[in-house]
Design a protein around this motif. Structure first.
Motif, PDB file in Angstrom:
ATOM      1  N   THR A  14      -7.866 -44.131  11.578  1.00 49.20           N
ATOM      2  CA  THR A  14      -8.276 -42.866  12.198  1.00 49.20           C
ATOM      3  C   THR A  14      -8.287 -41.746  11.161  1.00 49.20           C
ATOM      4  O   THR A  14      -9.216 -40.939  11.129  1.00 49.20           O
ATOM      5  CB  THR A  14      -7.313 -42.507  13.348  1.00 49.20           C
ATOM      6  N   HIS A  15      -7.267 -41.710  10.321  1.00 52.10           N
ATOM      7  CA  HIS A  15      -7.182 -40.687   9.281  1.00 52.10           C
ATOM      8  C   HIS A  15      -8.408 -40.749   8.364  1.00 52.10           C
ATOM      9  O   HIS A  15      -9.006 -39.725   8.029  1.00 52.10           O
ATOM     10  CB  HIS A  15      -5.895 -40.867   8.461  1.00 52.10           C
ATOM     11  N   LEU A  16      -8.795 -41.954   7.955  1.00 51.21           N
ATOM     12  CA  LEU A  16      -9.959 -42.099   7.064  1.00 51.21           C
ATOM     13  C   LEU A  16     -11.270 -41.755   7.766  1.00 51.21           C
ATOM     14  O   LEU A  16     -12.180 -41.225   7.130  1.00 51.21           O
ATOM     15  CB  LEU A  16     -10.027 -43.500   6.485  1.00 51.21           C
ATOM     16  N   VAL A  17     -11.379 -42.053   9.053  1.00 56.41           N
ATOM     17  CA  VAL A  17     -12.594 -41.674   9.787  1.00 56.41           C
ATOM     18  C   VAL A  17     -12.777 -40.156   9.686  1.00 56.41           C
ATOM     19  O   VAL A  17     -13.869 -39.667   9.384  1.00 56.41           O
ATOM     20  CB  VAL A  17     -12.537 -42.117  11.270  1.00 56.41           C
ATOM     21  N   MET A  18     -11.690 -39.421   9.912  1.00 56.21           N
ATOM     22  CA  MET A  18     -11.771 -37.958   9.861  1.00 56.21           C
ATOM     23  C   MET A  18     -12.032 -37.461   8.440  1.00 56.21           C
ATOM     24  O   MET A  18     -12.823 -36.536   8.235  1.00 56.21           O
ATOM     25  CB  MET A  18     -10.506 -37.346  10.445  1.00 56.21           C
ATOM     26  N   LYS A  19     -11.416 -38.086   7.450  1.00 54.68           N
ATOM     27  CA  LYS A  19     -11.629 -37.711   6.051  1.00 54.68           C
ATOM     28  C   LYS A  19     -13.082 -37.958   5.635  1.00 54.68           C
ATOM     29  O   LYS A  19     -13.720 -37.093   5.023  1.00 54.68           O
ATOM     30  CB  LYS A  19     -10.689 -38.509   5.150  1.00 54.68           C
ATOM     31  N   VAL A  20     -13.603 -39.135   5.984  1.00 50.41           N
ATOM     32  CA  VAL A  20     -14.980 -39.478   5.620  1.00 50.41           C
ATOM     33  C   VAL A  20     -15.960 -38.553   6.335  1.00 50.41           C
ATOM     34  O   VAL A  20     -16.917 -38.064   5.723  1.00 50.41           O
ATOM     35  CB  VAL A  20     -15.270 -40.968   5.937  1.00 50.41           C
ATOM     36  N   GLU A  21     -15.737 -38.281   7.609  1.00 50.78           N
ATOM     37  CA  GLU A  21     -16.619 -37.377   8.348  1.00 50.78           C
ATOM     38  C   GLU A  21     -16.655 -36.018   7.660  1.00 50.78           C
ATOM     39  O   GLU A  21     -17.723 -35.435   7.476  1.00 50.78           O
ATOM     40  CB  GLU A  21     -16.131 -37.242   9.790  1.00 50.78           C
ATOM     41  N   LYS A  22     -15.509 -35.532   7.218  1.00 55.55           N
ATOM     42  CA  LYS A  22     -15.444 -34.224   6.568  1.00 55.55           C
ATOM     43  C   LYS A  22     -16.268 -34.184   5.285  1.00 55.55           C
ATOM     44  O   LYS A  22     -17.085 -33.280   5.089  1.00 55.55           O
ATOM     45  CB  LYS A  22     -13.986 -33.855   6.274  1.00 55.55           C
ATOM     46  N   PHE A  23     -16.090 -35.165   4.391  1.00 52.31           N
ATOM     47  CA  PHE A  23     -16.854 -35.079   3.138  1.00 52.31           C
ATOM     48  C   PHE A  23     -18.329 -35.413   3.326  1.00 52.31           C
ATOM     49  O   PHE A  23     -19.166 -34.920   2.579  1.00 52.31           O
ATOM     50  CB  PHE A  23     -16.199 -35.817   1.959  1.00 52.31           C
ATOM     51  N   VAL A  25     -20.116 -34.465   6.061  1.00 53.91           N
ATOM     52  CA  VAL A  25     -20.665 -33.215   6.591  1.00 53.91           C
ATOM     53  C   VAL A  25     -20.783 -32.181   5.473  1.00 53.91           C
ATOM     54  O   VAL A  25     -21.807 -31.502   5.363  1.00 53.91           O
ATOM     55  CB  VAL A  25     -19.795 -32.688   7.759  1.00 53.91           C
ATOM     56  N   GLU A  26     -19.759 -32.089   4.632  1.00 54.13           N
ATOM     57  CA  GLU A  26     -19.801 -31.143   3.507  1.00 54.13           C
ATOM     58  C   GLU A  26     -20.915 -31.481   2.514  1.00 54.13           C
ATOM     59  O   GLU A  26     -21.375 -30.609   1.779  1.00 54.13           O
ATOM     60  CB  GLU A  26     -18.453 -31.111   2.784  1.00 54.13           C
ATOM     61  N   SER A  27     -21.360 -32.734   2.516  1.00 57.39           N
ATOM     62  CA  SER A  27     -22.449 -33.164   1.631  1.00 57.39           C
ATOM     63  C   SER A  27     -23.812 -33.074   2.311  1.00 57.39           C
ATOM     64  O   SER A  27     -24.813 -33.530   1.767  1.00 57.39           O
ATOM     65  CB  SER A  27     -22.208 -34.606   1.172  1.00 57.39           C
ATOM     66  N   GLY A  28     -23.848 -32.521   3.512  1.00 59.57           N
ATOM     67  CA  GLY A  28     -25.118 -32.318   4.210  1.00 59.57           C
ATOM     68  C   GLY A  28     -25.589 -33.487   5.052  1.00 59.57           C
ATOM     69  O   GLY A  28     -26.739 -33.502   5.492  1.00 59.57           O
ATOM     70  N   ILE A  29     -24.728 -34.463   5.297  1.00 56.57           N
ATOM     71  CA  ILE A  29     -25.093 -35.622   6.113  1.00 56.57           C
ATOM     72  C   ILE A  29     -24.829 -35.298   7.580  1.00 56.57           C
ATOM     73  O   ILE A  29     -23.761 -34.794   7.938  1.00 56.57           O
ATOM     74  CB  ILE A  29     -24.272 -36.874   5.714  1.00 56.57           C
ATOM     75  N   ILE A  59     -23.354 -44.532   1.543  1.00 61.38           N
ATOM     76  CA  ILE A  59     -22.670 -45.546   0.741  1.00 61.38           C
ATOM     77  C   ILE A  59     -22.341 -44.989  -0.644  1.00 61.38           C
ATOM     78  O   ILE A  59     -21.256 -45.239  -1.177  1.00 61.38           O
ATOM     79  CB  ILE A  59     -23.460 -46.876   0.678  1.00 61.38           C
ATOM     80  N   GLU A  60     -23.238 -44.210  -1.232  1.00 60.07           N
ATOM     81  CA  GLU A  60     -22.965 -43.575  -2.526  1.00 60.07           C
ATOM     82  C   GLU A  60     -21.758 -42.652  -2.436  1.00 60.07           C
ATOM     83  O   GLU A  60     -20.897 -42.652  -3.323  1.00 60.07           O
ATOM     84  CB  GLU A  60     -24.178 -42.761  -2.987  1.00 60.07           C
ATOM     85  N   LEU A  61     -21.673 -41.872  -1.359  1.00 58.06           N
ATOM     86  CA  LEU A  61     -20.558 -40.941  -1.187  1.00 58.06           C
ATOM     87  C   LEU A  61     -19.246 -41.671  -0.943  1.00 58.06           C
ATOM     88  O   LEU A  61     -18.190 -41.242  -1.413  1.00 58.06           O
ATOM     89  CB  LEU A  61     -20.858 -39.959  -0.054  1.00 58.06           C
ATOM     90  N   LEU A  62     -19.296 -42.790  -0.225  1.00 59.94           N
ATOM     91  CA  LEU A  62     -18.083 -43.588  -0.022  1.00 59.94           C
ATOM     92  C   LEU A  62     -17.563 -44.114  -1.365  1.00 59.94           C
ATOM     93  O   LEU A  62     -16.367 -44.074  -1.641  1.00 59.94           O
ATOM     94  CB  LEU A  62     -18.346 -44.740   0.944  1.00 59.94           C
TER      95      LEU A  62
END
Length: 91
Positions: A14-23, A25-29, A59-62
């Motif tokens: 759950t923590h990573l879902v929220m972390k990934v969503e944040k970066f 969105v910040e990258s314009g996705i 995938i690049e951002l991950l």
């Protein structure tokens, strides 16, 4: 009957879902957190919904953010009315 295709990204925390969503969105996705569809398995009850067109950028951002490739999966969801079909997304 309406038809829609989109990506579902499962992540094992759950923590990573929220972390990934944040970066993302910040990258314009355009991405949002949704409940994990019952048809899919993950150790977390949340997943991410995204546009298919953004798959390569995601995938690049991950990779750039050092997210272990063994803890996430990409699925294609094809929704027709209330019926959903899921398949592994192939890049």
């Amino acid at each position: 009957m309406s038809s829609e295709k989109f990506l579902i990204i499962t992540i094992d925390s759950t923590h990573l879902v929220m972390k990934v969503e944040k970066f993302l969105v910040e990258s314009g996705i355009d991405v949002r957190i949704i409940p994990l569809p019952g048809e899919l398995k993950a150790s977390c009850g949340l997943s991410l919904k995204a546009n298919i067109e953004d798959a390569h950028k995601i995938i690049e951002l991950l990779i750039e953010n050092n997210i272990d490739k063994n803890i996430y999966n990409f699925y294609l969801c094809e929704k027709n009315g209330f019926k959903k079909n899921f398949s592994t997304f192939n890049f």
